[in-house]
Design a protein around this motif. Structure first.
Motif, PDB file in Angstrom:
ATOM      1  N   LEU A  33       3.069  -1.355 -14.023  1.00  0.00           N
ATOM      2  CA  LEU A  33       4.337  -1.098 -14.701  1.00  0.00           C
ATOM      3  C   LEU A  33       4.709   0.380 -14.671  1.00  0.00           C
ATOM      4  CD1 LEU A  33       3.936  -3.476 -17.792  1.00  0.00           C
ATOM      5  CD2 LEU A  33       5.417  -3.822 -15.802  1.00  0.00           C
ATOM      6  N   LEU A  34       3.734   1.238 -14.970  1.00  0.00           N
ATOM      7  CA  LEU A  34       4.020   2.677 -14.983  1.00  0.00           C
ATOM      8  C   LEU A  34       4.366   3.185 -13.594  1.00  0.00           C
ATOM      9  CD1 LEU A  34       1.261   3.950 -17.444  1.00  0.00           C
ATOM     10  CD2 LEU A  34       3.732   3.881 -17.853  1.00  0.00           C
ATOM     11  N   GLU A  35       3.633   2.731 -12.584  1.00  0.00           N
ATOM     12  CA  GLU A  35       3.900   3.172 -11.214  1.00  0.00           C
ATOM     13  C   GLU A  35       5.240   2.625 -10.713  1.00  0.00           C
ATOM     14  OE1 GLU A  35       2.290   5.387  -9.691  1.00  0.00           O
ATOM     15  OE2 GLU A  35       0.147   5.308 -10.138  1.00  0.00           O
ATOM     16  N   SER A  36       5.726   1.569 -11.362  1.00  0.00           N
ATOM     17  CA  SER A  36       7.012   0.986 -10.969  1.00  0.00           C
ATOM     18  C   SER A  36       8.172   1.512 -11.808  1.00  0.00           C
ATOM     19  CB  SER A  36       6.944  -0.539 -11.094  1.00  0.00           C
ATOM     20  OG  SER A  36       5.901  -1.073 -10.283  1.00  0.00           O
ATOM     21  N   GLY A  37       7.879   2.476 -12.683  1.00  0.00           N
ATOM     22  CA  GLY A  37       8.942   3.123 -13.444  1.00  0.00           C
ATOM     23  C   GLY A  37       9.217   2.563 -14.817  1.00  0.00           C
ATOM     24  N   VAL A  38       8.385   1.627 -15.294  1.00  0.00           N
ATOM     25  CA  VAL A  38       8.562   1.088 -16.644  1.00  0.00           C
ATOM     26  C   VAL A  38       7.756   1.940 -17.613  1.00  0.00           C
ATOM     27  CG1 VAL A  38       8.276  -0.907 -18.159  1.00  0.00           C
ATOM     28  CG2 VAL A  38       8.870  -1.248 -15.745  1.00  0.00           C
ATOM     29  N   ASP A  39       8.417   2.574 -18.576  1.00  0.00           N
ATOM     30  CA  ASP A  39       7.762   3.459 -19.536  1.00  0.00           C
ATOM     31  C   ASP A  39       7.142   2.616 -20.642  1.00  0.00           C
ATOM     32  OD1 ASP A  39       6.885   5.677 -20.872  1.00  0.00           O
ATOM     33  OD2 ASP A  39       8.862   6.300 -21.606  1.00  0.00           O
ATOM     34  N   THR A  40       6.035   1.961 -20.309  1.00  0.00           N
ATOM     35  CA  THR A  40       5.438   0.963 -21.189  1.00  0.00           C
ATOM     36  C   THR A  40       4.514   1.581 -22.230  1.00  0.00           C
ATOM     37  OG1 THR A  40       4.198  -1.112 -21.211  1.00  0.00           O
ATOM     38  CG2 THR A  40       3.464   0.541 -19.656  1.00  0.00           C
ATOM     39  N   GLY A  79       3.036 -21.568  -0.681  1.00  0.00           N
ATOM     40  CA  GLY A  79       2.657 -21.489   0.725  1.00  0.00           C
ATOM     41  C   GLY A  79       3.210 -20.286   1.457  1.00  0.00           C
ATOM     42  N   LYS A  80       3.927 -19.399   0.769  1.00  0.00           N
ATOM     43  CA  LYS A  80       4.509 -18.212   1.389  1.00  0.00           C
ATOM     44  C   LYS A  80       3.854 -16.941   0.861  1.00  0.00           C
ATOM     45  CE  LYS A  80       9.066 -20.359   2.056  1.00  0.00           C
ATOM     46  NZ  LYS A  80      10.516 -20.280   1.762  1.00  0.00           N
ATOM     47  N   GLU A  81       3.628 -15.993   1.761  1.00  0.00           N
ATOM     48  CA  GLU A  81       3.067 -14.708   1.353  1.00  0.00           C
ATOM     49  C   GLU A  81       4.164 -13.842   0.734  1.00  0.00           C
ATOM     50  OE1 GLU A  81       0.135 -12.256   3.788  1.00  0.00           O
ATOM     51  OE2 GLU A  81       1.902 -10.955   3.851  1.00  0.00           O
ATOM     52  N   LEU A  82       3.921 -13.390  -0.492  1.00  0.00           N
ATOM     53  CA  LEU A  82       4.867 -12.509  -1.167  1.00  0.00           C
ATOM     54  C   LEU A  82       4.635 -11.050  -0.791  1.00  0.00           C
ATOM     55  CD1 LEU A  82       4.854 -14.049  -4.767  1.00  0.00           C
ATOM     56  CD2 LEU A  82       6.374 -14.570  -2.859  1.00  0.00           C
ATOM     57  N   THR A  83       3.344 -10.677  -0.712  1.00  0.00           N
ATOM     58  CA  THR A  83       2.981  -9.307  -0.351  1.00  0.00           C
ATOM     59  C   THR A  83       1.484  -9.268  -0.085  1.00  0.00           C
ATOM     60  OG1 THR A  83       3.148  -6.974  -1.037  1.00  0.00           O
ATOM     61  CG2 THR A  83       2.520  -8.547  -2.729  1.00  0.00           C
ATOM     62  N   ARG A  84       1.045  -8.217   0.574  1.00  0.00           N
ATOM     63  CA  ARG A  84      -0.375  -8.007   0.823  1.00  0.00           C
ATOM     64  C   ARG A  84      -0.877  -6.992  -0.197  1.00  0.00           C
ATOM     65  NH1 ARG A  84      -4.499 -10.804   3.179  1.00  0.00           N
ATOM     66  NH2 ARG A  84      -6.063  -9.428   4.085  1.00  0.00           N
ATOM     67  N   ILE A  85      -1.942  -7.346  -0.913  1.00  0.00           N
ATOM     68  CA  ILE A  85      -2.475  -6.521  -1.999  1.00  0.00           C
ATOM     69  C   ILE A  85      -3.816  -5.929  -1.591  1.00  0.00           C
ATOM     70  CG2 ILE A  85      -3.300  -6.530  -4.387  1.00  0.00           C
ATOM     71  CD1 ILE A  85      -0.349  -6.978  -4.298  1.00  0.00           C
ATOM     72  N   ALA A 130       3.348  -8.766 -14.125  1.00  0.00           N
ATOM     73  CA  ALA A 130       4.287  -7.700 -13.760  1.00  0.00           C
ATOM     74  C   ALA A 130       5.600  -8.277 -13.252  1.00  0.00           C
ATOM     75  CB  ALA A 130       3.656  -6.788 -12.703  1.00  0.00           C
ATOM     76  N   MET A 131       5.514  -9.327 -12.437  1.00  0.00           N
ATOM     77  CA  MET A 131       6.747  -9.954 -11.934  1.00  0.00           C
ATOM     78  C   MET A 131       7.552 -10.565 -13.073  1.00  0.00           C
ATOM     79  SD  MET A 131       5.783 -11.591  -8.185  1.00  0.00           S
ATOM     80  CE  MET A 131       4.271 -12.411  -8.676  1.00  0.00           C
ATOM     81  N   GLU A 132       6.863 -11.120 -14.084  1.00  0.00           N
ATOM     82  CA  GLU A 132       7.565 -11.662 -15.245  1.00  0.00           C
ATOM     83  C   GLU A 132       8.246 -10.556 -16.052  1.00  0.00           C
ATOM     84  OE1 GLU A 132       8.201 -14.969 -16.722  1.00  0.00           O
ATOM     85  OE2 GLU A 132       8.062 -15.047 -14.536  1.00  0.00           O
ATOM     86  N   CYS A 133       7.757  -9.323 -15.870  1.00  0.00           N
ATOM     87  CA  CYS A 133       8.390  -8.166 -16.527  1.00  0.00           C
ATOM     88  C   CYS A 133       9.483  -7.551 -15.663  1.00  0.00           C
ATOM     89  CB  CYS A 133       7.336  -7.108 -16.853  1.00  0.00           C
ATOM     90  SG  CYS A 133       6.161  -7.601 -18.125  1.00  0.00           S
ATOM     91  N   GLY A 134       9.782  -8.200 -14.542  1.00  0.00           N
ATOM     92  CA  GLY A 134      10.887  -7.753 -13.709  1.00  0.00           C
ATOM     93  C   GLY A 134      10.524  -6.911 -12.517  1.00  0.00           C
ATOM     94  N   ILE A 135       9.235  -6.756 -12.231  1.00  0.00           N
ATOM     95  CA  ILE A 135       8.813  -5.953 -11.085  1.00  0.00           C
ATOM     96  C   ILE A 135       8.891  -6.799  -9.822  1.00  0.00           C
ATOM     97  CG2 ILE A 135       6.965  -4.554 -10.095  1.00  0.00           C
ATOM     98  CD1 ILE A 135       8.227  -3.501 -12.744  1.00  0.00           C
ATOM     99  N   ALA A 136       9.538  -6.276  -8.796  1.00  0.00           N
ATOM    100  CA  ALA A 136       9.669  -6.988  -7.525  1.00  0.00           C
ATOM    101  C   ALA A 136       8.315  -7.086  -6.830  1.00  0.00           C
ATOM    102  CB  ALA A 136      10.672  -6.274  -6.623  1.00  0.00           C
ATOM    103  N   ALA A 137       8.107  -8.180  -6.110  1.00  0.00           N
ATOM    104  CA  ALA A 137       6.823  -8.410  -5.437  1.00  0.00           C
ATOM    105  C   ALA A 137       6.468  -7.282  -4.480  1.00  0.00           C
ATOM    106  CB  ALA A 137       6.858  -9.748  -4.697  1.00  0.00           C
ATOM    107  N   ASP A 138       7.480  -6.685  -3.821  1.00  0.00           N
ATOM    108  CA  ASP A 138       7.175  -5.642  -2.840  1.00  0.00           C
ATOM    109  C   ASP A 138       6.762  -4.314  -3.488  1.00  0.00           C
ATOM    110  OD1 ASP A 138       9.614  -4.797  -3.832  1.00  0.00           O
ATOM    111  OD2 ASP A 138      10.690  -4.949  -1.937  1.00  0.00           O
ATOM    112  N   LYS A 139       6.837  -4.230  -4.812  1.00  0.00           N
ATOM    113  CA  LYS A 139       6.385  -3.027  -5.518  1.00  0.00           C
ATOM    114  C   LYS A 139       4.968  -3.159  -6.071  1.00  0.00           C
ATOM    115  CE  LYS A 139      10.794  -1.045  -7.034  1.00  0.00           C
ATOM    116  NZ  LYS A 139      11.560  -0.561  -8.235  1.00  0.00           N
ATOM    117  N   LEU A 140       4.425  -4.373  -6.035  1.00  0.00           N
ATOM    118  CA  LEU A 140       3.120  -4.620  -6.650  1.00  0.00           C
ATOM    119  C   LEU A 140       1.999  -3.857  -5.952  1.00  0.00           C
ATOM    120  CD1 LEU A 140       3.427  -8.478  -7.178  1.00  0.00           C
ATOM    121  CD2 LEU A 140       3.706  -6.691  -8.914  1.00  0.00           C
TER     122      LEU A 140
END
Length: 457
Positions: free
Chosen positions: A133-140, A269-275, A295-305
């Protein structure tokens, strides 16, 4: 019922037992909000040093004069009823509140409180989610059971409406929280001195689920967790795990190095991102999937994870690398339940060190007595086992149980009465290429520090 306005108008808050892992993050949050704090504790610790560094005065030892001037006094469940400060607090005109009640109150102040629950993995997932969340800009805001290097502690006061909160099931304290999103990682037998049976534990997690207002994220591979949410209606239920039957799961898992594992985060069955994660073991793959879903439920896009989690190197006391001395690697871990010990030691064995040493401090007589055989089986995974005395904490040894009883069940293990004896034995017998892990939720980390001093000396 706790007064929701109890903090209004307060100027001086005193913490009895401010060095506790649950007290420190609350002190960080309230200090950041501008309250004047003081605290007391019985033993010096790294946490007390960190508290003092924040400018908070700390009294070593308990005395009724320590509460002078305080208009709100916070104490932990670990403080005995005959504690002189607690007695003085209850006799004073100040408001008095137990730590878990204060935490529950604070969670109610946020519109998007994410509570991470489960028998194992709570701290790691809470820390991972906070980092994403912090790295994605959410001041949690955050209350975590271990130190997260990114925030320099295990608590943080943010300016957004999002809060991450570790939700501990012990004596049902998580039932005082106000989760908008809840995460249930797993449910196993623990704290049986309180819950008595696994069914009772599951019932408590069901009550925790009932408190959730929006979304429940649950380990679909864990039968006990699924039982806890089986009767939920009118809420969004999301499953995660390693099986493709879940809404989100890990696939194409690749162990790059001892500390790095890559995997594909999948859905339908679909890849959202590589972690890519940098903490060992498949259990941490599962932990990171849970954090990513939250994080996605908090609004973070999969490509930011991926970017959010790539810098996570573990929380304090969660397979925390302390030092490498003379080719000997020293790690500290909070594992204190047989299943936690097993996954931690299995992960350690897969790192291909010459030998894995487990230095274990059993915590509470009741848990040690109830799970003695399970502890023995888990510890046998290590190549060498050294035990400290049991840390009784809040209990008296009415169980007539001792570390020597556990040692008898583990071939070639050793036990010692003092930390110095433990450290001396290991220092004299460890060799280059060995991995040494101090294990337990008490103060066994002190053994690691003594050991490092002896090896360096």
């Amino acid at each position: 019922m706790i007064n929701k306005d109890i903090l209004t108008g307060k100027k001086h808050i005193h913490f009895i037992g401010i060095g506790g892992s649950g007290m420190y993050p609350l002190a960080q949050i309230l200090h950041s909000k501008g309250f004047y704090l003081t605290g007391s504790d019985n033993n010096e610790s790294d946490t007390l040093a960190a508290v003092r560094k924040m400018g908070i005065p700390v009294f070593l030892g308990h005395d009724e004069s320590n509460i002078d001037g305080a208009d709100l006094i916070v104490y932990t469940a670990a403080i005995m009823a005959d504690n002189v400060e607690l007695i003085a607090a209850k006799a004073s005109s100040a408001d008095v509140i137990e730590r878990s009640d204060l935490l529950g109150l604070i969670t109610s102040y946020y519109d998007n409180t994410v509570c991470i629950a489960g028998t194992h993995g709570k701290t790691t997932v809470s820390a991972m989610l906070t980092q994403i969340l912090l790295e994605s800009g959410v001041d949690t805001s955050a209350v975590i059971g271990g130190k997260l290097p990114l925030i320099g502690g295990n608590g943080r006061h943010g300016k957004s409406d999002t809060m991450v909160c570790e939700a501990c099931e012990f004596v049902d304290t998580f039932l005082k929280l106000h989760p908008d999103i809840s995460v249930i990682l797993n449910i196993d037998e623990d704290h049986l001195d309180y819950f008595k049976t696994l069914d009772n534990i599951i019932k408590s997690f069901e009550k925790f689920s009932d408190l959730t207002t929006n979304t429940i994220i649950v380990n679909g591979d864990d039968d006990n967790s699924m039982r806890a949410v089986a009767n939920q209606k009118g809420k969004k239920i999301i499953t995660f795990g390693l099986s493709e039957d879940n809404d989100y799961y890990a696939d194409n898992i690749e162990h790059i190095t001892g500390m790095q594992t890559d995997y594909s985060l999948m859905s339908g069955g679909k890849e959202l991102t590589r972690i890519s994660i940098h903490v060992p073991g498949d259990h941490n793959v599962l932990n990171s999937v849970a954090a990513c879903v939250a994080a996605m439920e908090c609004g973070i896009a999969a490509d930011k994870l991926a970017k959010g989690i790539e810098g996570f190197k573990g929380a304090g006391r969660r397979f925390e690398l302390l030092k490498v001395v003379n080719g000997i690697t020293i790690v500290d871990d909070y594992a204190h339940h047989p299943l936690e010990l097993a996954v931690t030691l299995e992960a350690a064995k897969n790192l291909h060190y010459n030998r894995v040493w487990a230095i274990f401090q059993p915590f509470t007589y009741s848990r040690t007595a109830a799970l003695l055989d399970d502890f023995a089986q888990s510890l046998k995974i290590a190549d060498r086992v050294v035990l400290t005395e049991i840390m009784g904490s809040r209990e008296k040894n009415t169980y007539n149980i001792y570390s020597s009883d556990l040692a008898k069940k583990i071939p070639d293990s050793e036990w010692f009465s003092t930390f110095d004896e433990v450290a001396s034995y290991v220092a004299d017998n460890a060799s280059e290429g060995d991995l040494i892990i101090t294990l337990g939720c008490g103060d066994v980390y002190k053994v690691a520090k003594i050991l490092i001093d002896k090896l360096e000396g």
